[in-house]
Design an enzyme around this catalytic site. Structure first.
Site, PDB file in Angstrom:
ATOM      1  N   CYS A 183     -24.858  -2.247  24.151  1.00 20.09           N
ATOM      2  CA  CYS A 183     -24.127  -2.045  22.909  1.00 20.09           C
ATOM      3  C   CYS A 183     -22.508  -2.416  23.209  1.00 20.09           C
ATOM      4  O   CYS A 183     -22.203  -3.708  23.609  1.00 20.09           O
ATOM      5  CB  CYS A 183     -24.043  -0.619  22.439  1.00 20.09           C
ATOM      6  SG  CYS A 183     -23.060  -0.317  20.978  1.00 20.09           S
ATOM      7  N   HIS A 190     -30.727  -2.474  16.545  1.00 16.41           N
ATOM      8  CA  HIS A 190     -29.814  -2.161  17.604  1.00 16.41           C
ATOM      9  C   HIS A 190     -30.175  -0.997  18.225  1.00 16.41           C
ATOM     10  O   HIS A 190     -30.902   0.030  18.082  1.00 16.41           O
ATOM     11  CB  HIS A 190     -28.479  -1.870  16.967  1.00 16.41           C
ATOM     12  CG  HIS A 190     -27.224  -1.724  17.776  1.00 16.41           C
ATOM     13  ND1 HIS A 190     -26.696  -2.860  18.192  1.00 16.41           N
ATOM     14  CD2 HIS A 190     -26.603  -0.792  18.385  1.00 16.41           C
ATOM     15  CE1 HIS A 190     -25.503  -2.539  19.037  1.00 16.41           C
ATOM     16  NE2 HIS A 190     -25.720  -1.135  19.242  1.00 16.41           N
ATOM     17  N   ASP A 208     -31.180  -6.134  14.096  1.00 17.87           N
ATOM     18  CA  ASP A 208     -29.997  -5.399  14.422  1.00 17.87           C
ATOM     19  C   ASP A 208     -29.050  -5.437  13.088  1.00 17.87           C
ATOM     20  O   ASP A 208     -28.819  -6.646  12.559  1.00 17.87           O
ATOM     21  CB  ASP A 208     -29.160  -6.062  15.479  1.00 17.87           C
ATOM     22  CG  ASP A 208     -27.919  -5.148  16.091  1.00 17.87           C
ATOM     23  OD1 ASP A 208     -27.389  -4.639  15.501  1.00 17.87           O
ATOM     24  OD2 ASP A 208     -28.086  -5.284  17.222  1.00 17.87           O
TER      25      ASP A 208
END
Length: 289
Positions: free
Chosen positions: A169, A258, A226
């Site tokens: 991330c 994600h 995502d």
């Protein structure tokens, strides 16, 4: 690679900053949703048997950088992996990743890269976390702190000639930037790190900006579902890497959201997470780490 989207492309002026502004606007809400924290138990729990683990502090500019490390209890000259946190800091999942790497024979170290600005675990609102802490962290300081971690590892059982980095991330974006920063890096693996965004004074560039400056090969692992990283950004990054003849690859898991590797959140997807972990190991081995 996804096919071009005429409806999207018709909105893209020739000037790069206009494209960036458009993509940043439409992706912002999706990214905030994608990184929502979930305080739950991890699915994977790796013990410390056969490992040296613990919390350390490394002298850096502005104080002492806290970090967690894991390494095999026996042996020296271990390949080193810098593990870069998610937006939420060095929590139990990130520590478990270090232990998993330790079990594979690596010296893994995860620094608390927000330490000068606050504790992300004390904030349960993503907007407040981004505004109050994350936006205040200079990329230049992050690069320097990671250099300090690499130096610490070299003096504590790590092989400086076999240095790698992986991140998730927020940390995925950092992987790309660090690969453009450190000429001694051997390889990097970025898990769903943002590729583009609105530049700021403290965070002036994104991976798309450094595609032609990579000093180490990078593998990017991304989710096709995502909500915060549009496939247009992934395709654009692929084009930039190809145009610059960069040593990098991007693999997309078509239906993965994600944070598909984060086994403490409902976004976790077992098959992509396990496949990505295998790909990471193979990438490191392929590049001598």
């Amino acid at each position: 690679m996804n096919k071009p989207n005429p409806e999207f492309d018709s909105l893209m002026p020739a000037v790069r900053m206009d494209r960036r502004g458009f993509v940043t606007t439409v992706a912002a809400a999706g990214f905030a949703l994608a990184v929502q924290p979930v305080h739950a138990q991890t699915v994977i729990k790796t013990d410390a048997e056969g490992l040296d683990t613990g919390d350390i502090k490394i002298p850096v500019e502005g104080g002492e950088l806290p970090a967690y490390f894991a390494r095999p209890a026996d042996g020296k000259d271990r390949p080193t992996v810098l593990v870069v946190q998610e937006i939420f800091g060095v929590h139990e999942h990130i520590k478990d990743v270090c232990r998993r790497l330790g079990k594979l024979g690596y010296l893994a170290i995860a620094p608390e890269l927000y330490f000068r600005h606050g504790d992300p675990r004390s904030i349960d609102n993503v907007a407040a976390l981004i505004q109050g802490i994350v936006s205040k962290v200079p990329d230049a300081t992050v690069m320097s702190d990671l250099d300090a971690c690499a130096a610490w590892a070299a003096n504590h059982g790590g092989d400086p000639g076999r240095l790698a980095i992986t991140g998730f991330c927020w940390g995925g974006r950092i992987v790309w930037l660090y690969a453009a920063h450190n000429p001694r890096l051997a390889a990097g693996v970025a898990w769903y790190g943002r590729l583009d965004g609105a530049p700021t004074e403290l965070q002036p560039r994104y991976p798309i900006d450094v595609a032609g400056e990579l000093k180490a090969p990078v593998l990017g692992l991304y989710g096709g579902a995502d909500q915060g990283i549009p496939m247009h950004d992934v395709d654009f990054m692929r084009d930039e890497l190809k145009r610059n003849e960069a040593s990098a690859e991007i693999h997309v898991y078509a239906d993965a959201p994600h944070a598909f590797h984060a086994d403490y959140r409902p976004t976790y997807r077992k098959e992509p997470a396990e496949d990505g972990w295998r790909r990471m190991q193979a990438w490191f081995k392929r590049h001598g780490v």
